[in-house]
Motif scaffolding. Structure first.
Motif, PDB file in Angstrom:
ATOM      1  N   PRO A  16      12.230  -6.410   8.062  1.00  0.00           N
ATOM      2  CA  PRO A  16      12.459  -7.144   9.310  1.00  0.00           C
ATOM      3  C   PRO A  16      11.153  -7.644   9.930  1.00  0.00           C
ATOM      4  CG  PRO A  16      13.718  -5.098   9.295  1.00  0.00           C
ATOM      5  CD  PRO A  16      12.809  -5.047   8.109  1.00  0.00           C
ATOM      6  N   LEU A  17      11.130  -8.917  10.291  1.00  0.00           N
ATOM      7  CA  LEU A  17       9.905  -9.513  10.805  1.00  0.00           C
ATOM      8  C   LEU A  17       9.505  -8.962  12.171  1.00  0.00           C
ATOM      9  CD1 LEU A  17      10.268 -13.242   9.697  1.00  0.00           C
ATOM     10  CD2 LEU A  17       9.082 -11.363   8.576  1.00  0.00           C
ATOM     11  N   ALA A  18      10.452  -8.450  12.933  1.00  0.00           N
ATOM     12  CA  ALA A  18      10.089  -7.877  14.237  1.00  0.00           C
ATOM     13  C   ALA A  18       9.067  -6.762  14.081  1.00  0.00           C
ATOM     14  CB  ALA A  18      11.334  -7.368  14.955  1.00  0.00           C
ATOM     15  N   GLY A  19       9.173  -5.995  13.013  1.00  0.00           N
ATOM     16  CA  GLY A  19       8.233  -4.895  12.796  1.00  0.00           C
ATOM     17  C   GLY A  19       6.813  -5.351  12.564  1.00  0.00           C
ATOM     18  N   ALA A  20       6.653  -6.598  12.086  1.00  0.00           N
ATOM     19  CA  ALA A  20       5.315  -7.133  11.853  1.00  0.00           C
ATOM     20  C   ALA A  20       4.533  -7.264  13.142  1.00  0.00           C
ATOM     21  CB  ALA A  20       5.407  -8.494  11.159  1.00  0.00           C
ATOM     22  N   VAL A  21       5.246  -7.442  14.259  1.00  0.00           N
ATOM     23  CA  VAL A  21       4.593  -7.548  15.564  1.00  0.00           C
ATOM     24  C   VAL A  21       4.671  -6.218  16.318  1.00  0.00           C
ATOM     25  CG1 VAL A  21       4.628  -8.752  17.793  1.00  0.00           C
ATOM     26  CG2 VAL A  21       5.022 -10.021  15.661  1.00  0.00           C
ATOM     27  N   LEU A  22       5.795  -5.539  16.197  1.00  0.00           N
ATOM     28  CA  LEU A  22       5.935  -4.238  16.866  1.00  0.00           C
ATOM     29  C   LEU A  22       4.914  -3.225  16.353  1.00  0.00           C
ATOM     30  CD1 LEU A  22       9.811  -3.991  17.086  1.00  0.00           C
ATOM     31  CD2 LEU A  22       8.217  -3.906  19.016  1.00  0.00           C
ATOM     32  N   GLY A  23       4.414  -3.430  15.142  1.00  0.00           N
ATOM     33  CA  GLY A  23       3.373  -2.545  14.622  1.00  0.00           C
ATOM     34  C   GLY A  23       2.119  -2.548  15.454  1.00  0.00           C
ATOM     35  N   ASP A  24       1.899  -3.620  16.229  1.00  0.00           N
ATOM     36  CA  ASP A  24       0.749  -3.684  17.144  1.00  0.00           C
ATOM     37  C   ASP A  24       1.068  -3.078  18.505  1.00  0.00           C
ATOM     38  OD1 ASP A  24      -1.453  -4.707  15.833  1.00  0.00           O
ATOM     39  OD2 ASP A  24      -0.915  -6.796  16.192  1.00  0.00           O
ATOM     40  N   VAL A  25       2.352  -2.868  18.773  1.00  0.00           N
ATOM     41  CA  VAL A  25       2.775  -2.478  20.120  1.00  0.00           C
ATOM     42  C   VAL A  25       3.192  -1.015  20.184  1.00  0.00           C
ATOM     43  CG1 VAL A  25       4.419  -2.984  21.977  1.00  0.00           C
ATOM     44  CG2 VAL A  25       3.559  -4.847  20.530  1.00  0.00           C
ATOM     45  N   LEU A  44       4.760  -0.587   7.434  1.00  0.00           N
ATOM     46  CA  LEU A  44       4.049  -1.529   6.576  1.00  0.00           C
ATOM     47  C   LEU A  44       2.915  -2.194   7.346  1.00  0.00           C
ATOM     48  CD1 LEU A  44       3.636  -3.190   4.003  1.00  0.00           C
ATOM     49  CD2 LEU A  44       5.337  -4.807   4.884  1.00  0.00           C
ATOM     50  N   HIS A  45       3.170  -2.575   8.586  1.00  0.00           N
ATOM     51  CA  HIS A  45       2.109  -3.164   9.415  1.00  0.00           C
ATOM     52  C   HIS A  45       0.908  -2.217   9.479  1.00  0.00           C
ATOM     53  CE1 HIS A  45       0.678  -5.475  13.087  1.00  0.00           C
ATOM     54  NE2 HIS A  45      -0.087  -4.395  13.075  1.00  0.00           N
ATOM     55  N   ARG A  46       1.184  -0.969   9.741  1.00  0.00           N
ATOM     56  CA  ARG A  46       0.099   0.020   9.842  1.00  0.00           C
ATOM     57  C   ARG A  46      -0.629   0.180   8.507  1.00  0.00           C
ATOM     58  NH1 ARG A  46       3.316   4.656  13.422  1.00  0.00           N
ATOM     59  NH2 ARG A  46       3.486   3.397  15.337  1.00  0.00           N
ATOM     60  N   ARG A  47       0.131   0.167   7.420  1.00  0.00           N
ATOM     61  CA  ARG A  47      -0.480   0.303   6.100  1.00  0.00           C
ATOM     62  C   ARG A  47      -1.376  -0.893   5.780  1.00  0.00           C
ATOM     63  NH1 ARG A  47      -3.032   3.219   2.749  1.00  0.00           N
ATOM     64  NH2 ARG A  47      -2.878   2.523   0.606  1.00  0.00           N
ATOM     65  N   ILE A  48      -0.895  -2.093   6.108  1.00  0.00           N
ATOM     66  CA  ILE A  48      -1.691  -3.292   5.877  1.00  0.00           C
ATOM     67  C   ILE A  48      -2.989  -3.242   6.674  1.00  0.00           C
ATOM     68  CG2 ILE A  48      -1.774  -5.795   6.288  1.00  0.00           C
ATOM     69  CD1 ILE A  48      -0.195  -4.937   3.787  1.00  0.00           C
ATOM     70  N   ASP A  49      -2.928  -2.741   7.896  1.00  0.00           N
ATOM     71  CA  ASP A  49      -4.148  -2.612   8.705  1.00  0.00           C
ATOM     72  C   ASP A  49      -5.149  -1.672   8.039  1.00  0.00           C
ATOM     73  OD1 ASP A  49      -3.309  -4.390  10.634  1.00  0.00           O
ATOM     74  OD2 ASP A  49      -2.710  -2.848  12.085  1.00  0.00           O
ATOM     75  N   VAL A  50      -4.671  -0.561   7.513  1.00  0.00           N
ATOM     76  CA  VAL A  50      -5.554   0.407   6.849  1.00  0.00           C
ATOM     77  C   VAL A  50      -6.178  -0.207   5.599  1.00  0.00           C
ATOM     78  CG1 VAL A  50      -5.590   2.602   5.586  1.00  0.00           C
ATOM     79  CG2 VAL A  50      -4.380   2.439   7.775  1.00  0.00           C
ATOM     80  N   VAL A  51      -5.347  -0.862   4.787  1.00  0.00           N
ATOM     81  CA  VAL A  51      -5.854  -1.468   3.552  1.00  0.00           C
ATOM     82  C   VAL A  51      -6.850  -2.580   3.874  1.00  0.00           C
ATOM     83  CG1 VAL A  51      -5.205  -2.776   1.483  1.00  0.00           C
ATOM     84  CG2 VAL A  51      -3.798  -0.844   2.234  1.00  0.00           C
ATOM     85  N   THR A  52      -6.553  -3.376   4.890  1.00  0.00           N
ATOM     86  CA  THR A  52      -7.461  -4.450   5.287  1.00  0.00           C
ATOM     87  C   THR A  52      -8.816  -3.897   5.702  1.00  0.00           C
ATOM     88  OG1 THR A  52      -5.611  -5.826   6.034  1.00  0.00           O
ATOM     89  CG2 THR A  52      -7.799  -6.386   6.879  1.00  0.00           C
ATOM     90  N   ASP A  53      -8.797  -2.892   6.575  1.00  0.00           N
ATOM     91  CA  ASP A  53     -10.057  -2.328   7.086  1.00  0.00           C
ATOM     92  C   ASP A  53     -10.923  -1.749   5.977  1.00  0.00           C
ATOM     93  OD1 ASP A  53      -9.386  -3.067   9.638  1.00  0.00           O
ATOM     94  OD2 ASP A  53      -8.704  -1.082  10.257  1.00  0.00           O
ATOM     95  N   ALA A  54     -10.292  -1.229   4.922  1.00  0.00           N
ATOM     96  CA  ALA A  54     -11.040  -0.601   3.826  1.00  0.00           C
ATOM     97  C   ALA A  54     -11.367  -1.568   2.692  1.00  0.00           C
ATOM     98  CB  ALA A  54     -10.242   0.580   3.271  1.00  0.00           C
ATOM     99  N   HIS A  55     -10.854  -2.789   2.767  1.00  0.00           N
ATOM    100  CA  HIS A  55     -11.058  -3.733   1.662  1.00  0.00           C
ATOM    101  C   HIS A  55     -12.541  -4.105   1.553  1.00  0.00           C
ATOM    102  CE1 HIS A  55     -10.701  -7.285  -0.882  1.00  0.00           C
ATOM    103  NE2 HIS A  55      -9.462  -6.892  -1.162  1.00  0.00           N
ATOM    104  N   PRO A  56     -13.104  -4.108   0.351  1.00  0.00           N
ATOM    105  CA  PRO A  56     -14.538  -4.391   0.190  1.00  0.00           C
ATOM    106  C   PRO A  56     -14.981  -5.715   0.818  1.00  0.00           C
ATOM    107  CG  PRO A  56     -13.625  -3.556  -1.857  1.00  0.00           C
ATOM    108  CD  PRO A  56     -12.465  -3.742  -0.928  1.00  0.00           C
ATOM    109  N   LEU A  57     -14.157  -6.750   0.733  1.00  0.00           N
ATOM    110  CA  LEU A  57     -14.531  -8.031   1.331  1.00  0.00           C
ATOM    111  C   LEU A  57     -14.628  -7.935   2.848  1.00  0.00           C
ATOM    112  CD1 LEU A  57     -12.442 -10.573  -0.789  1.00  0.00           C
ATOM    113  CD2 LEU A  57     -14.898 -10.100  -0.932  1.00  0.00           C
ATOM    114  N   VAL A  58     -13.721  -7.166   3.453  1.00  0.00           N
ATOM    115  CA  VAL A  58     -13.729  -7.011   4.908  1.00  0.00           C
ATOM    116  C   VAL A  58     -14.889  -6.119   5.335  1.00  0.00           C
ATOM    117  CG1 VAL A  58     -12.408  -6.182   6.892  1.00  0.00           C
ATOM    118  CG2 VAL A  58     -11.256  -7.439   5.058  1.00  0.00           C
ATOM    119  N   VAL A  59     -15.122  -5.058   4.590  1.00  0.00           N
ATOM    120  CA  VAL A  59     -16.257  -4.181   4.891  1.00  0.00           C
ATOM    121  C   VAL A  59     -17.559  -4.977   4.833  1.00  0.00           C
ATOM    122  CG1 VAL A  59     -17.584  -2.192   4.067  1.00  0.00           C
ATOM    123  CG2 VAL A  59     -15.079  -2.090   4.113  1.00  0.00           C
TER     124      VAL A  59
END
Length: 199
Positions: A16-25, A44-59
């Protein structure tokens, strides 16, 4: 990742797309009081945030920010990646305007917001306009200003965001690699959740 990327990844995962925004709220543990698919979407939103923060390109991208700015570098980069995604959108099978409106209508599900955070859902038309605005440099300026206004020290984010246009060639070059890795992480998450893994 910011709203546009989260919505695209959530749709790719079939949640559900609502969770993509509710993950920030929504804060705190997911305890089964929400519909399972909505909880998976928020997780999933929370997981994507964790993976993004640890991604070598983002680091690596965060490390380029000056001392005192790195704390806000992730926020700036999230918004810039939405800009990169919007600029590359013509390659998508569905036009950005159509996706923005469809996603915004799904996000504006009043039932999901009432259940999750007991507050009104965002207005679909305004949220669609926000998503469309990521195509334009002025939309990015406005988005960064809105985010900074919610912080106790807004100028620190604005300082970190200054000169963001000079970062865009690198962001645009790295964006497809990052999104491919995040899509893979999202699909792996969904498979794990379907097999009874931790949400």
């Amino acid at each position: 990742m910011n709203f546009l990327a989260h919505l695209w990844l959530t749709e790719r995962a079939g949640l559900p797309l609502a969770g993509a925004v509710l993950g920030d709220v929504l804060r705190g543990r997911l305890d089964g009081r929400l519909p399972p698919q909505l909880e998976r979407s928020i997780a999933l939103h929370r997981r994507i945030d964790v993976v993004t923060d640890a991604h070598p390109l983002v680091v690596q991208a965060r490390a380029v920010f000056g001392n005192g700015q790195r704390r806000y570098a992730g926020i700036v980069l999230d918004v810039l990646h939405d800009h990169a995604m919007a600029l590359a959108w013509p390659a998508m099978p569905e036009a950005l305007d159509a996706f923005a409106l469809r996603a915004a209508r799904a996000v504006a599900d009043p039932g999901a917001w009432q259940l999750a955070v007991n507050r009104p859902a965002p207005d679909a038309q305004r949220f669609a306009a926000l998503l469309r605005s990521y195509r334009e440099e002025t939309g990015i300026d406005e988005s960064l200003a809105r985010i900074s206004a919610r912080l106790s020290k807004p100028q620190l984010l604005l300082d970190a965001a200054a000169g963001w246009r000079t970062r865009m060639p690198t962001v645009r070059a790295e964006h497809p690699i990052l999104m491919a890795d995040l899509e893979a992480a999202a699909l792996t998450f969904v498979v794990g959740a379907a097999q009874g893994g931790e949400v």
